[in-house]
Design an enzyme around this catalytic site. Structure first.
Site, PDB file in Angstrom:
ATOM      1  N   GLY A  69      21.458  -5.651  21.043  1.00 11.43           N
ATOM      2  CA  GLY A  69      21.877  -4.847  19.213  1.00 11.43           C
ATOM      3  C   GLY A  69      20.280  -4.109  19.124  1.00 11.43           C
ATOM      4  CB  THR A  70      16.962  -5.433  19.159  1.00  8.59           C
ATOM      5  OG1 THR A  70      17.619  -6.620  18.756  1.00  8.59           O
ATOM      6  CG2 THR A  70      16.101  -4.707  18.623  1.00  8.59           C
ATOM      7  CG  ASN A 149      22.628  -9.911  10.287  1.00 10.61           C
ATOM      8  OD1 ASN A 149      21.947  -9.193   9.250  1.00 10.61           O
ATOM      9  ND2 ASN A 149      20.593 -10.420   9.830  1.00 10.61           N
ATOM     10  CD  GLN A 177      26.480 -10.917  13.317  1.00 12.26           C
ATOM     11  OE1 GLN A 177      27.603 -11.718  13.538  1.00 12.26           O
ATOM     12  NE2 GLN A 177      25.623 -11.657  12.950  1.00 12.26           N
ATOM     13  CB  SER A 197      24.663  -7.534  20.247  1.00  8.06           C
ATOM     14  OG  SER A 197      24.281  -8.855  21.351  1.00  8.06           O
ATOM     15  CG  HIS A 199      23.693 -12.460  21.563  1.00 12.82           C
ATOM     16  ND1 HIS A 199      23.210 -13.815  20.495  1.00 12.82           N
ATOM     17  CD2 HIS A 199      22.808 -11.400  21.246  1.00 12.82           C
ATOM     18  CE1 HIS A 199      22.287 -12.956  20.037  1.00 12.82           C
ATOM     19  NE2 HIS A 199      22.212 -11.645  20.217  1.00 12.82           N
ATOM     20  CB  THR A 235      18.609  -1.971  38.234  1.00 13.58           C
ATOM     21  OG1 THR A 235      17.372  -0.858  39.224  1.00 13.58           O
ATOM     22  CG2 THR A 235      19.801  -2.805  38.730  1.00 13.58           C
ATOM     23  CB  CYS A 326      10.051 -18.352   8.900  1.00 12.35           C
ATOM     24  SG  CYS A 326       8.890 -19.125   8.687  1.00 12.35           S
TER      25      CYS A 326
HETATM   26  N1  PLP Z   1      22.005  -6.088  13.955  1.00 12.10           N
HETATM   27  C1  PLP Z   1      22.165  -7.036  13.601  1.00 12.10           C
HETATM   28  C2  PLP Z   1      23.164  -6.849  12.396  1.00 12.10           C
HETATM   29  C3  PLP Z   1      22.808  -8.514  13.807  1.00 12.10           C
HETATM   30  O1  PLP Z   1      23.177  -9.609  13.725  1.00 12.10           O
HETATM   31  C4  PLP Z   1      21.653  -8.283  15.278  1.00 12.10           C
HETATM   32  C5  PLP Z   1      21.609  -9.725  15.411  1.00 12.10           C
HETATM   33  O2  PLP Z   1      21.225 -11.278  14.883  1.00 12.10           O
HETATM   34  C6  PLP Z   1      21.000  -7.125  16.133  1.00 12.10           C
HETATM   35  C7  PLP Z   1      21.190  -6.087  15.417  1.00 12.10           C
HETATM   36  C8  PLP Z   1      19.904  -7.874  17.220  1.00 12.10           C
HETATM   37  O3  PLP Z   1      21.159  -7.593  17.656  1.00 12.10           O
HETATM   38  P1  PLP Z   1      20.003  -8.726  19.462  1.00 12.10           P
HETATM   39  O4  PLP Z   1      20.138  -9.733  19.377  1.00 12.10           O
HETATM   40  O5  PLP Z   1      21.776  -8.284  20.388  1.00 12.10           O
HETATM   41  O6  PLP Z   1      19.351  -8.037  19.640  1.00 12.10           O
END
Ligand code: PLP
Length: 380
Positions: A69-70, A149, A177, A197, A199, A235, A326
């Site tokens: 997601g990042t 989140n 989310q 994302s 996971h 890849t 943190c």
């Molecule tokens: N955006 C939101 C709202 C998230 O909650 C998260 C992960 O906690 C991310 C982006 C990042 O996703 P990833 O963990 O796949 O990099």
């Protein structure tokens, strides 16, 4: 163990593991290879692209795979801004975005872009009127998350999407989310770019996807081979991508029922706490189902630091998280709660309970039994 931290990550669904497995073994090929083993892997990647596209209600050529997601957020924001820098230099986002969005925007500020960080109300909602107001000469992109989140607040994306369309400004949403929990069809939302994302939806870690509306171009962040329509070199993570496709397929079939179930479990927790007379402040809007994700509950208990409660719950085998981030050794209250106008003291008392597929009514009953006792013990 009772796992109540599904917004952090989810366990991989057994059905997802099963479809991924052959891609670690006999179908291990490189999808760019022309031989049969490579082409079998390619079929897996393209099948997943169709599954993700059908889940989002878009064309498969509008989906590219990333590592997270990042990465999707980074590519959407920096990739878009850099591709269209000749047409403007201004981005609108909100103060409650995930760091993947906030830090992408900060990076762009360092490159000379201007960024407006919108405030939110006390329940974490962006006012679509404020978005409209902040649009200026040179506004290139609006990036507002679908659901938060930490507190689970759902944003009024349709209204924001409508404004973006009227003013011919691109609209990105970080839907990491929201996807798999609430309806996420791109044409209903009205977005041009959407990040997700695997996971967070019972798929594997290290895989994400980005929806890019047809006709939009992005400047790639990674330079190398011509993978993913030359937008994301490297890849492909074939087993991960196959898992993401299956996770989307399962979510599209089960999301509605699961949403109802999670909402009722969340209500059960709240009712349980009320009966026990524990004093708390809700940081998640729960009155209207449209306002927040069904399984997220952010709550501050009177007189107890969130971190202390987290540790005590963990000793009892219950995993939750705090609303705090943190940073450099000191626990700072979360930027999300701070933006919602919540005092430092109440923010430090926040814990986030995020429910998911594995949670049962029996588990929740156990939580209701243990949580008030711990709260009372920690106060005294
Ligand atoms: N955006 C939101 C709202 C998230 O909650 C998260 C992960 O906690 C991310 C982006 C990042 O996703 P990833 O963990 O796949 O990099």
């Amino acid at each position: 163990m009772i796992y109540l931290d599904h917004n952090a990550t989810t366990p991989v669904d057994q059905r997802v593991i099963e479809v991924m497995e052959p891609y670690f073994r006999e179908t291990f090929g490189n999808p760019s290879s022309s031989h049969q083993i490579g082409q079998k892997a390619r079929e897996g990647v393209e099948r997943s692209r169709i599954q993700v596209a059908s889940f989002l209600g878009c064309g498969s050529e509008e989906v590219i795979f990333t590592s997270s997601g990042t990465e999707s957020d980074n590519l959407a924001i920096k990739g878009f801004a850099l591709a269209y820098k000749d047409q403007g230099d201004h981005i609108i986002t909100s103060k409650i975005e995930h760091e993947a969005v906030l830090n992408s925007c900060k990076k762009l500020e360092g490159l000379g872009f201007r960024v407006t960080y919108l405030s939110v109300d006390k329940m974490g909602r962006v006012d679509p009127g404020e978005v409209k107001k902040e649009i200026a000469e040179g506004t290139l992109l609006i990036s507002i998350m679908y659901a938060n989140n930490e507190v689970g607040t759902i944003q009024p994306l349709q209204e924001i999407g409508k404004t973006a369309k009227e003013r011919s400004i691109a609209f990105h949403t970080d839907a990491v989310q929201a996807v798999g929990k609430i309806e996420s069809k791109v044409n209903v939302i009205g977005c041009d770019l959407l990040s997700l994302s695997a996971h967070k939806i019972y798929g594997p870690k290290g895989v994400g996807a980005l929806y890019i509306r047809k006709g939009f171009s992005l400047s790639p962040l990674l330079h190398g081979g011509p993978h993913e329509r030359r937008l994301r070199a490297g890849t492909e993570n074939v087993p991960g991508i196959v898992g993401l496709g299956k996770a989307c397929e399962i979510a599209s079939m089960e999301m509605e029922e699961e949403g109802k179930r999670l909402r009722s479990l969340r209500n059960r927790i709240l009712e349980g706490l009320k009966i026990d007379g524990v004093k708390f402040i809700l940081n998640t809007p729960v009155d209207d189902p449209e306002e927040s994700l069904p399984g997220t509950l952010n709550i501050s208990f009177a007189g107890i630091e969130g971190e202390a409660l987290l540790q005590a719950l963990d000793l009892e085998g219950i995993s939750v998280s705090t609303g705090s981030a943190c940073e450099s050794g000191s626990i700072d209250p979360s930027h999300v709660l701070f933006a919602m106008g919540i005092s430092r003291m109440v923010a430090k008392r926040a814990i986030r309970i995020s429910l998911g597929r594995g949670n049962t009514q029996e588990e929740i009953d156990k939580v209701i039994e243990i949580l008030p006792k711990l709260v009372k013990r920690l106060i005294s």
